[in-house]
Design a protein around this motif. Structure first.
Motif, PDB file in Angstrom:
ATOM      1  N   GLN A  65      29.419 -57.051 -24.916  1.00  0.00           N
ATOM      2  CA  GLN A  65      29.425 -58.474 -24.547  1.00  0.00           C
ATOM      3  C   GLN A  65      30.010 -59.329 -25.670  1.00  0.00           C
ATOM      4  O   GLN A  65      30.801 -60.238 -25.435  1.00  0.00           O
ATOM      5  CB  GLN A  65      27.995 -58.947 -24.237  1.00  0.00           C
ATOM      6  N   LEU A  68      27.738 -66.808 -19.395  1.00  0.00           N
ATOM      7  CA  LEU A  68      28.471 -66.060 -18.378  1.00  0.00           C
ATOM      8  C   LEU A  68      28.336 -64.555 -18.589  1.00  0.00           C
ATOM      9  O   LEU A  68      28.288 -63.780 -17.641  1.00  0.00           O
ATOM     10  CB  LEU A  68      29.946 -66.467 -18.382  1.00  0.00           C
ATOM     11  N   LEU A  69      28.259 -64.143 -19.854  1.00  0.00           N
ATOM     12  CA  LEU A  69      28.122 -62.712 -20.160  1.00  0.00           C
ATOM     13  C   LEU A  69      26.721 -62.188 -19.857  1.00  0.00           C
ATOM     14  O   LEU A  69      26.521 -60.995 -19.658  1.00  0.00           O
ATOM     15  CB  LEU A  69      28.451 -62.470 -21.637  1.00  0.00           C
ATOM     16  N   PRO A  75      35.892 -68.993 -30.647  1.00  0.00           N
ATOM     17  CA  PRO A  75      35.351 -68.460 -29.384  1.00  0.00           C
ATOM     18  C   PRO A  75      34.661 -69.557 -28.567  1.00  0.00           C
ATOM     19  O   PRO A  75      34.322 -70.621 -29.090  1.00  0.00           O
ATOM     20  CB  PRO A  75      34.337 -67.411 -29.823  1.00  0.00           C
ATOM     21  N   ARG A  76      34.442 -69.257 -27.310  1.00  0.00           N
ATOM     22  CA  ARG A  76      34.017 -70.309 -26.375  1.00  0.00           C
ATOM     23  C   ARG A  76      32.495 -70.451 -26.300  1.00  0.00           C
ATOM     24  O   ARG A  76      31.758 -69.467 -26.339  1.00  0.00           O
ATOM     25  CB  ARG A  76      34.536 -69.999 -24.969  1.00  0.00           C
ATOM     26  N   HIS A 133      38.201 -63.072 -25.993  1.00  0.00           N
ATOM     27  CA  HIS A 133      38.477 -63.950 -24.850  1.00  0.00           C
ATOM     28  C   HIS A 133      38.691 -63.108 -23.578  1.00  0.00           C
ATOM     29  O   HIS A 133      39.670 -63.269 -22.854  1.00  0.00           O
ATOM     30  CB  HIS A 133      39.706 -64.827 -25.150  1.00  0.00           C
ATOM     31  N   LEU A 179      43.309 -69.397 -28.880  1.00  0.00           N
ATOM     32  CA  LEU A 179      42.686 -68.277 -28.158  1.00  0.00           C
ATOM     33  C   LEU A 179      42.699 -68.590 -26.654  1.00  0.00           C
ATOM     34  O   LEU A 179      43.085 -67.758 -25.826  1.00  0.00           O
ATOM     35  CB  LEU A 179      41.244 -68.103 -28.654  1.00  0.00           C
ATOM     36  N   ASP A 218      30.759 -68.751 -23.078  1.00  0.00           N
ATOM     37  CA  ASP A 218      30.733 -67.306 -22.851  1.00  0.00           C
ATOM     38  C   ASP A 218      29.340 -66.694 -22.763  1.00  0.00           C
ATOM     39  O   ASP A 218      29.101 -65.823 -21.925  1.00  0.00           O
ATOM     40  CB  ASP A 218      31.532 -66.591 -23.938  1.00  0.00           C
ATOM     41  N   ALA A 219      28.435 -67.112 -23.648  1.00  0.00           N
ATOM     42  CA  ALA A 219      27.136 -66.426 -23.702  1.00  0.00           C
ATOM     43  C   ALA A 219      26.450 -66.452 -22.338  1.00  0.00           C
ATOM     44  O   ALA A 219      25.989 -65.413 -21.838  1.00  0.00           O
ATOM     45  CB  ALA A 219      26.254 -67.056 -24.769  1.00  0.00           C
ATOM     46  N   GLY A 277      45.029 -67.027 -23.437  1.00  0.00           N
ATOM     47  CA  GLY A 277      44.316 -66.567 -22.236  1.00  0.00           C
ATOM     48  C   GLY A 277      44.876 -67.229 -20.985  1.00  0.00           C
ATOM     49  O   GLY A 277      45.082 -66.581 -19.952  1.00  0.00           O
ATOM     50  N   LEU A 318      37.006 -63.210 -20.936  1.00  0.00           N
ATOM     51  CA  LEU A 318      36.537 -63.860 -19.713  1.00  0.00           C
ATOM     52  C   LEU A 318      36.969 -65.312 -19.726  1.00  0.00           C
ATOM     53  O   LEU A 318      37.116 -65.914 -20.782  1.00  0.00           O
ATOM     54  CB  LEU A 318      35.010 -63.776 -19.576  1.00  0.00           C
ATOM     55  N   PHE A 375      33.693 -59.151 -25.661  1.00  0.00           N
ATOM     56  CA  PHE A 375      34.285 -59.972 -24.596  1.00  0.00           C
ATOM     57  C   PHE A 375      34.425 -61.413 -25.075  1.00  0.00           C
ATOM     58  O   PHE A 375      35.407 -62.080 -24.790  1.00  0.00           O
ATOM     59  CB  PHE A 375      33.431 -59.915 -23.311  1.00  0.00           C
ATOM     60  N   LYS A 376      33.437 -61.867 -25.810  1.00  0.00           N
ATOM     61  CA  LYS A 376      33.491 -63.236 -26.328  1.00  0.00           C
ATOM     62  C   LYS A 376      34.587 -63.368 -27.388  1.00  0.00           C
ATOM     63  O   LYS A 376      35.414 -64.267 -27.321  1.00  0.00           O
ATOM     64  CB  LYS A 376      32.116 -63.608 -26.909  1.00  0.00           C
ATOM     65  N   GLU A 377      34.604 -62.442 -28.321  1.00  0.00           N
ATOM     66  CA  GLU A 377      35.563 -62.544 -29.422  1.00  0.00           C
ATOM     67  C   GLU A 377      37.002 -62.375 -28.962  1.00  0.00           C
ATOM     68  O   GLU A 377      37.917 -62.995 -29.495  1.00  0.00           O
ATOM     69  CB  GLU A 377      35.241 -61.504 -30.505  1.00  0.00           C
ATOM     70  N   LYS A 424      41.338 -55.656 -24.461  1.00  0.00           N
ATOM     71  CA  LYS A 424      41.130 -55.725 -25.916  1.00  0.00           C
ATOM     72  C   LYS A 424      39.644 -55.596 -26.248  1.00  0.00           C
ATOM     73  O   LYS A 424      39.269 -54.923 -27.207  1.00  0.00           O
ATOM     74  CB  LYS A 424      41.668 -57.056 -26.464  1.00  0.00           C
TER      75      LYS A 424
END
Lengths: 804, 164
Positions: B90, A17-18, A10-11, B97, A687, A14-15, A691, B99, B93-95, B146
């Motif tokens: 949230q 941005l979320l 995972p990226r 992908h 991943l 992300d944290a 995307g 975003l 969304f991370k797991e 997903k």
């Protein structure tokens, strides 16, 4: 420690941005006296400006100034362009307007609401001129002229001949030809353009924060336009950009406009583009007419191709155009072994929004006629389209394959990829199903496309727009340099600075993966900084986010920079442990001797020594750990005197099979299934890879079915809102199956190739092939896009065969 | 231009502000309150990026005036996670992908949060239709669907465990 390159981790982005903590251009702070801008724009496609009345607008409380083209021009040179035609492009209209949406005046006010109030009071008097938007009519002698000093609407023309096309066409059993029209469409990131510009008179310096992501060759273009030394133009790109897909490379005229507005107003200025401005006046893809002719044998083998391509760059040719025409020059013959090629390339200017980068850039325009003609060949020779593709695909043993126009396809297994697409999509079974469905009055079709996905552009390719003689008059351009900097602080923690200006592609994550593997430290401990600052970052003329260059070039710069750090750390450790560097290995942040496991030294201590105790370092070693690596692939040579050019560094492969059903009642195209096979070399993060593919494919789907920046024949713009410009939404997305084969690139250290643009290139034609296949019983031939129900309905109505 | 005094709650915090009647709720949230997690993408109610929850209903903050929220309770993306911990939605969304550039994400999170609270067991088609009010140009919607589907499945599992 297990390696993480190649893992679907995972990226790290992300944290933030979320949690709403992203830092996009509209989220960063501005100086206290910042003014806001609203732009008065032309409502006409072609008109001379008679007068601009600003007096009433200036009376609005809170207005700080209003500027017009005449005020601006004294501070500027026209932007330099990549062709010899003397097109004068300024960021604001001076004497006349040439497209709907062109800036005419800039209102500077205390806040955006006031600026917009005042913009409504600016009165511009125009004398309208006849407009031209049709590509081919724009080339006629009596066409309305956009640029009087150029004397023609043709900005550039070049002809190329590779191999022996004359003999190929003479010896062919048949010549199959057709003319195709590719539409103008866009990318519409959800975040529009945004700029904060500040002029400092004491140093004659401009500082611009903007969601502009390169190519940074445009930094030099902007500095030239601003008449300042390039180190007096500081550009700072925020770490988060809300999508671009190439379109934000076109931010630059507005950066220069805002810079001048700041200078004239005497305060920093901020401009956030609105959606209507974005659709009408930012940047777009290029519409193209292609005349294609194929010299073929009865068995479907293509001996040679002739292509006349005419690109419409809109009202002004601006950097990096005419790149749409030439980015794919090395791969003009696509995935096929076709040694004989003639290309006749024209660039025309019409009264439409100027064009620029867009995902797939040039690929969709190229493959639409190429893959359509492959299907036409099958149709005319009564062969299966899959067999025609098989007959022409480059054989596996031919890699590295040299194309007719100078490309070096680094690696691939096209036959395997294509067969996997047919097997995954159950091609033969679908043909049987189609036959049965036709008997029941249903309209089923299947489309195939095989394309080569170029990535990592060679800086030399754009000079192919000039003749060999014109090129000889200036210095050659080559390479594709990208830089990365990695440092270790006194406590042994790692910072990585990249110059690849990501807009959602996860470069921070992948850079951390690479550094973690090389230095054998957990990726969570690595801090990656993606902000680019032209005054403090390591960057090159080629830097930026375009041509899918991170996986091939950006990642390579990170990889080699990490190796420089590793080398230094090992040297320090070897010195302290009294051993040789090649005796040492790093395991979970500990450096150990292979010959004597009792000898060990921590990475933290090695880094600490470089900062706290530099006198303990080996003789001659510099203190600190701060390593920059500039990477370029060596195969990116300038074009030669025969116009051979390897326009990209790595070449991936995409094979698509798509099945469609058309509703005879509504003429709506429904995609039943989309299968896509990718070979992008070694995958760095599967991943992120998938995307990117989903996103690129759905953009291609939009181009095939929905998206068009439409103008009427008088040049009026018709699609200025998201109610008119249709983007795919979740219910429109079909079943998509993605599969990979990984043929590593021998060119890049990690074996990776760029990806993410492939299906934007392939989907429009794959879907067009499927729709054309479906409509074969009605003698309908698809040669333009998008395939809206209206278009299909009209084709069905005009078809001679009844739809029963 | 006349102003109005408004009092409202955003993410549990009280705000008392003077605003012009024409100030959009989206601009008010971002500029007056400094909550820049709410994004503005089209200002005509199509892209959905500016979606926030007002009194328990997801709304497009670019289509509302700030004065209309006097006395109301608003939740923005900043109000989802607590103490730096991502919510299950949230996290998914991370797991998954869900975003890439992240610009459309706050609006989608707010719509999904509101929708799942009211529709705990939606079908995939219903989820797609809910999402049709949002534009995302990065993901092709695959990771987003997903992530939301995974949240639905986990919630169902949780309900079963709690029920048994």
């Amino acid at each position: 420690m297990e390696n993480v390159v190649g893992k679907p981790v995972p990226r790290v982005e992300d944290a933030r941005l979320l949690m709403g903590q992203g830092k996009y251009i509209d989220d960063i702070g501005t100086p206290p006296n910042t003014a806001h801008i609203a732009i008065v724009r032309s409502a006409y496609p072609h008109a001379s400006i008679q007068s601009i009345q600003i007096e009433k607008a200036l009376e609005v409380p809170g207005v700080k100034g209003i500027i017009t083209g005449k005020d601006v021009v004294q501070y500027l040179n026209p932007f330099s362009v990549g062709v010899s035609a003397p097109v004068k492009y300024y960021p604001i209209a001076v004497d006349k307007v040439r497209y709907v949406g062109e800036p005419v005046a800039v209102v500077i006010a205390k806040n955006r609401y006031i600026a917009e109030d005042a913009a409504e009071l600016v009165k511009v008097k125009y004398e309208t001129l006849e407009a031209i938007v049709d590509i081919e009519k724009s080339m006629e002698d009596d066409a309305p002229l956009l640029h009087e000093n150029v004397g023609s609407n043709i900005a550039n023309h070049r002809s190329f001949h590779y191999g022996d096309a004359h003999s190929a066409f003479k010896n062919a059993d048949r010549i199959i030809k057709h003319t195709f029209n590719f539409p103008k469409y866009s990318a519409t990131p959800v975040e529009t353009y945004g700029i904060i510009a500040q002029y400092e008179s004491s140093s004659d310096q401009y500082t611009i924060n903007a969601n502009f992501h390169g190519p940074f060759v445009i930094q030099a273009v902007m500095a030239g336009a601003l008449k300042i030394p390039s180190n007096r133009l500081r550009i700072i790109v925020p770490k988060d950009i809300g999508g671009s897909y190439g379109i934000k490379a076109g931010t630059f005229p507005y950066m220069v406009l805002c810079a001048i507005a700041s200078r004239i107003a005497g305060c920093p200025v901020k401009w956030i583009e609105d959606r209507q401005e974005h659709l009408s006046a930012s940047s777009s893809g290029t519409d193209r007419v292609t005349y294609i002719e194929a010299a073929v044998q009865e068995d479907g083998k293509v001996l040679g191709l002739k292509m006349k391509m005419i690109d419409n760059v809109g009202a002004y040719i601006r950097a990096p155009e005419p790149a749409c025409l030439y980015r794919t020059h090395a791969n003009t013959t696509g995935a096929y072994d076709i040694p004989n090629l003639m290309v006749d390339g024209y660039i025309v200017m019409t009264n439409k929004l100027p064009t620029g980068l867009i995902r797939g850039y040039g690929g969709q325009e190229l493959y639409f006629p190429l893959e359509r003609i492959m299907q036409m060949i099958a149709h005319e020779l009564q062969l299966d389209p899959a067999d025609v593709i098989r007959r022409n695909l480059i054989k596996t043993e031919k890699f590295p394959y040299h194309t007719a126009s100078g490309g070096i396809y680094d690696s691939g297994d096209y036959e395997k990829g294509f067969e996997l697409a047919l097997a995954t999509g159950k091609y033969t079974e679908f043909r049987e199903k189609q036959e049965k469905a036709r008997k029941e009055g249903k309209i089923f079709g299947v489309g195939l496309a095989c394309i080569v996905e170029p990535s990592g552009s060679n800086m030399g390719y754009i000079t192919i727009a000039l003749t060999p003689e014109e090129r000889a008059a200036s210095l050659p351009k080559s390479g594709c340099a990208e830089a990365a900097t990695i440092s270790m602080d006194p406590m042994g923690n790692v910072n990585v600075r990249i110059s690849t200006t990501p807009s959602g592609q996860g470069h921070e994550t992948v850079a951390a993966q690479i550094v973690a593997d090389v230095l054998q430290i957990p990726r969570e401990q690595i801090n990656v900084v993606a902000e680019l600052d032209t005054a403090t970052s390591a960057w090159s003329i080629a830097s930026g986010s375009y041509s899918s260059r991170f996986a091939s070039l950006g990642s390579s710069a990170v990889y080699y920079a990490a190796h420089k750090v590793k080398e230094k750390i090992l040297k320090i450790a070897a010195h302290h442990l009294q051993t040789k560097e090649d005796d040492l290995v790093i395991e979970s942040a500990i450096i150990r001797s292979k010959s004597d496991p009792s000898k060990k030294y921590s990475m933290k201590r090695a880094a600490g020594s470089a900062h706290w105790n530099p006198l303990s370092l080996p003789d001659g070693m510099q203190p600190g750990i701060y390593e920059t690596y500039y990477y370029t692939a060596t195969i990116a040579e300038p074009p030669d005197e025969n116009d051979l050019i390897n326009s990209s560094i790595t070449y991936g492969f995409v094979a698509d099979m798509v099945t469609v059903e058309i509703d005879p009642e509504t003429a709506e195209v429904k995609i039943l299934d989309y299968f896509t096979i990718h070979d992008a070399g070694k995958l760095l993060n599967p991943l992120i890879v998938d995307g990117q593919i989903y996103g690129g494919l759905v953009h291609g789907l939009g181009g095939a079915l929905y998206e068009e920046l439409a103008y009427d024949d008088k040049g009026q713009f018709l699609t200025g809102s998201f109610m008119d410009y249709l983007c795919p939404t979740a219910p429109e997305i079909p079943n998509i199956t993605i599969k990979h084969i990984e043929t590593p690139s021998p060119v890049t250290p990690l074996g990776a190739k760029g990806l993410g643009e492939g299906n934007t290139m392939s989907a429009p034609v794959a879907i067009a092939n499927a729709v054309s296949d479906a409509l074969t019983p009605y003698n309908i031939m698809i040669d333009s896009l998008p395939l809206s129900p209206t278009k299909i309905w009209q084709l069905l109505q005009s078809s001679k065969v009844k739809t029963t | 231009m006349g102003t109005h005094s408004i009092k409202l709650t955003i993410n549990g915090k009280h705000y008392v502000e003077e605003v012009e009647s024409r100030i959009l709720l989206s601009d008010f949230i971002r500029e007056n309150c400094g909550l820049t997690g709410t994004h503005v993408g089209c200002e005509h109610g199509v892209c959905g990026a500016c979606t926030v929850i007002v009194n328990g209903t997801a709304v497009r903050s670019c289509l509302m005036f700030a004065v209309q929220t006097d006395g109301e309770e608003i939740q923005t993306v900043e109000g989802l996670s607590q103490d730096g911990e991502l919510t299950p939605l949230q996290q998914n969304f991370k797991e998954c992908h869900g975003l890439q550039c992240g610009f459309c994400t706050p609006g989608i999170l707010m719509s999904a949060q509101d929708y799942l609270a009211k529709n705990p067991e939606p079908s995939t088609q219903e989820l797609k239709e809910m999402l049709s009010g949002h534009l995302c140009r990065c993901t092709g919607y695959d990771g987003i669907l997903k992530a939301i589907q995974k949240t639905v499945d986990e919630n169902k599992q949780l309900a079963l465990t709690e029920g048994s």
